[in-house]
Design an enzyme around this catalytic site. Sequence first.
Site, mmCIF file in Angstrom:
data_model
loop_
_atom_site.group_PDB
_atom_site.id
_atom_site.type_symbol
_atom_site.label_atom_id
_atom_site.label_comp_id
_atom_site.label_asym_id
_atom_site.label_seq_id
_atom_site.Cartn_x
_atom_site.Cartn_y
_atom_site.Cartn_z
ATOM 1 N N ASP A 211 57.130 47.770 -11.397
ATOM 2 C CA ASP A 211 58.368 48.471 -11.761
ATOM 3 C C ASP A 211 58.280 48.899 -13.215
ATOM 4 O O ASP A 211 57.292 48.589 -13.904
ATOM 5 C CB ASP A 211 59.593 47.558 -11.506
ATOM 6 C CG ASP A 211 60.852 48.371 -11.173
ATOM 7 O OD1 ASP A 211 61.221 49.243 -11.989
ATOM 8 O OD2 ASP A 211 61.443 48.140 -10.105
ATOM 9 N N GLY A 237 54.812 49.635 -14.999
ATOM 10 C CA GLY A 237 54.190 50.950 -14.919
ATOM 11 C C GLY A 237 55.172 51.978 -14.390
ATOM 12 O O GLY A 237 56.305 51.644 -14.018
ATOM 13 N N PHE A 239 55.472 54.777 -11.460
ATOM 14 C CA PHE A 239 54.755 55.133 -10.225
ATOM 15 C C PHE A 239 54.461 56.625 -10.091
ATOM 16 O O PHE A 239 53.755 57.024 -9.183
ATOM 17 C CB PHE A 239 55.388 54.526 -8.983
ATOM 18 C CG PHE A 239 56.883 54.706 -8.744
ATOM 19 C CD1 PHE A 239 57.505 55.921 -8.888
ATOM 20 C CD2 PHE A 239 57.627 53.612 -8.309
ATOM 21 C CE1 PHE A 239 58.862 56.063 -8.628
ATOM 22 C CE2 PHE A 239 58.988 53.737 -8.039
ATOM 23 C CZ PHE A 239 59.604 54.974 -8.209
ATOM 24 N N HIS A 257 64.568 56.932 -1.049
ATOM 25 C CA HIS A 257 65.812 57.738 -0.975
ATOM 26 C C HIS A 257 66.312 58.172 -2.356
ATOM 27 O O HIS A 257 67.222 58.981 -2.450
ATOM 28 C CB HIS A 257 66.906 57.015 -0.158
ATOM 29 C CG HIS A 257 67.524 55.819 -0.816
ATOM 30 N ND1 HIS A 257 68.659 55.223 -0.320
ATOM 31 C CD2 HIS A 257 67.182 55.099 -1.915
ATOM 32 C CE1 HIS A 257 68.991 54.186 -1.091
ATOM 33 N NE2 HIS A 257 68.112 54.098 -2.044
HETATM 34 C C1 LIG Z 1 67.219 51.400 -5.940
HETATM 35 S S1 LIG Z 1 66.166 50.329 -6.810
HETATM 36 C C2 LIG Z 1 65.467 49.361 -5.507
HETATM 37 C C3 LIG Z 1 65.087 47.985 -5.941
HETATM 38 C C4 LIG Z 1 64.532 47.066 -4.841
HETATM 39 N N1 LIG Z 1 63.309 47.576 -4.259
HETATM 40 C C5 LIG Z 1 65.543 46.795 -3.777
HETATM 41 O O1 LIG Z 1 65.301 47.042 -2.597
HETATM 42 O O2 LIG Z 1 66.641 46.331 -4.148
HETATM 43 C C6 LIG Z 1 64.826 51.418 -7.250
HETATM 44 C C7 LIG Z 1 63.791 50.746 -8.124
HETATM 45 O O3 LIG Z 1 62.783 51.710 -8.450
HETATM 46 C C8 LIG Z 1 62.391 51.499 -9.794
HETATM 47 N N2 LIG Z 1 61.801 52.722 -10.370
HETATM 48 C C9 LIG Z 1 62.425 53.891 -10.616
HETATM 49 N N3 LIG Z 1 61.568 54.777 -11.140
HETATM 50 C C10 LIG Z 1 60.381 54.144 -11.247
HETATM 51 C C11 LIG Z 1 59.100 54.555 -11.711
HETATM 52 N N4 LIG Z 1 58.889 55.797 -12.171
HETATM 53 N N5 LIG Z 1 58.088 53.670 -11.663
HETATM 54 C C12 LIG Z 1 58.290 52.399 -11.197
HETATM 55 N N6 LIG Z 1 59.492 51.968 -10.726
HETATM 56 C C13 LIG Z 1 60.528 52.828 -10.755
HETATM 57 C C14 LIG Z 1 63.695 51.122 -10.474
HETATM 58 O O4 LIG Z 1 63.479 50.503 -11.719
HETATM 59 C C15 LIG Z 1 64.342 50.226 -9.434
HETATM 60 O O5 LIG Z 1 63.965 48.889 -9.606
#
Ligand SMILES: C[S@@+](CC[C@H](N)C(=O)[O-])C[C@H]1O[C@@H](n2cnc3c(N)ncnc32)[C@H](O)[C@@H]1O
Length: 350
Positions: A211, A237, A239, A257
């Site tokens: 994350d 990192g 993604f 989503h």
């Molecule tokens: C809606 S949350 C979902 C968290 C978890 N997987 C859950 O089911 O509760 C989306 C996650 O994607 C991460 N995220 C967003 N952009 C990101 C990126 N560019 N690289 C890595 N993680 C990212 C956010 O920090 C967040 O923790």
Amino acid sequence: MNSRSSRSDRPDQTAEGAGAGQVMDILFGHWRTELLLTAVESDLFTHLSGAPATAEELAARLGYRLPGAESFFVGLVGLGLLETEDGRFVNAPAAEQHLVRGRPGYMGGYLQFCRRELNPSWDGLGTALRTGLPQNRAAREGNPYHSLYEDKSATDLFLDSMDMFNSGIASHLADLDWSRYTSFVDVGGARGNIAHELASRHPHLTGEVFDLPPLESSFTEHMAALGGAGRVSFHGGDFFADPLPEADVLIFGHVLHNWGPEDRLRLLRSAYAAVRPGGAVIVYDPMVGDAVPSLYATLASLSMLVWSNGGREYSVDECHAWLKETGFRPETVALPDGVNEVLVVAHKDR
Ligand SMILES: C[S@@+](CC[C@H](N)C(=O)[O-])C[C@H]1O[C@@H](n2cnc3c(N)ncnc32)[C@H](O)[C@@H]1O
């Protein structure tokens, strides 16, 4: 009184009046929300837990003035969040369970995230519909999470709410057959709630959360609180900029989503490169069916329109199509009725 005069005495009972009542009810929905969010902001339900109070006493605890405060408390009774006993206000069961700080089902984190982050973006719904653009600056600049994570207390409130939403699916993920896998990466796995559940239930697994770097301290704190420090590690990192760590299984939970179709495909291609042959990618999201989506799913999609960069609730068929296009063999896992998620496991051949 004949039926005609009875109807005109109560205009909301006429067809025309009932329509006006319906419209007013939608408007009142906004004001009801303000009562709830203001009560959560002042931590009213925590103040009242185990300590019933008269209007004067409760107003004094919160620093509110009468008579406005009394109307506010009576409004919360009308919402079913407070009750009265012997002239004192007490929490109703739902408030006691979900709105008292420290309770396992506490929803205040999510409600405050909505007040600070999501609801201001909803004010720009008309502009979003005309332009297709999100209504918060950080999303327009690329990633809505960046500005959120500048504030640690807002971040922790957000993470509380993520865990509230992911705890329902965690046990179903852990129920899958993990015997043929030895490692997993929870991509966008936040502070590691799901990863901790998987590693606890399947001690043979090595788990990693991938994350954004600002979440590392919240991850460390959460693992210490759960008693799982060391079972799962954090890999900071981006993604979209960095390759994903290699593992048997990569998980995308409530991640796809958030993004538009091209970004989803980019993420799944990156996952295909990182999953070892014979491994799998797991996706869970609310996902809508082909029939007319529920109002809940539609509101969730519109929330994504105003707050995220291209996100929306997509269908199960769309998910399968992206996974096949990337090279995986997807299957939808049956979940019990009442679970508001769809779980897709997609295999990578050896
Ligand atoms: C809606 S949350 C979902 C968290 C978890 N997987 C859950 O089911 O509760 C989306 C996650 O994607 C991460 N995220 C967003 N952009 C990101 C990126 N560019 N690289 C890595 N993680 C990212 C956010 O920090 C967040 O923790």
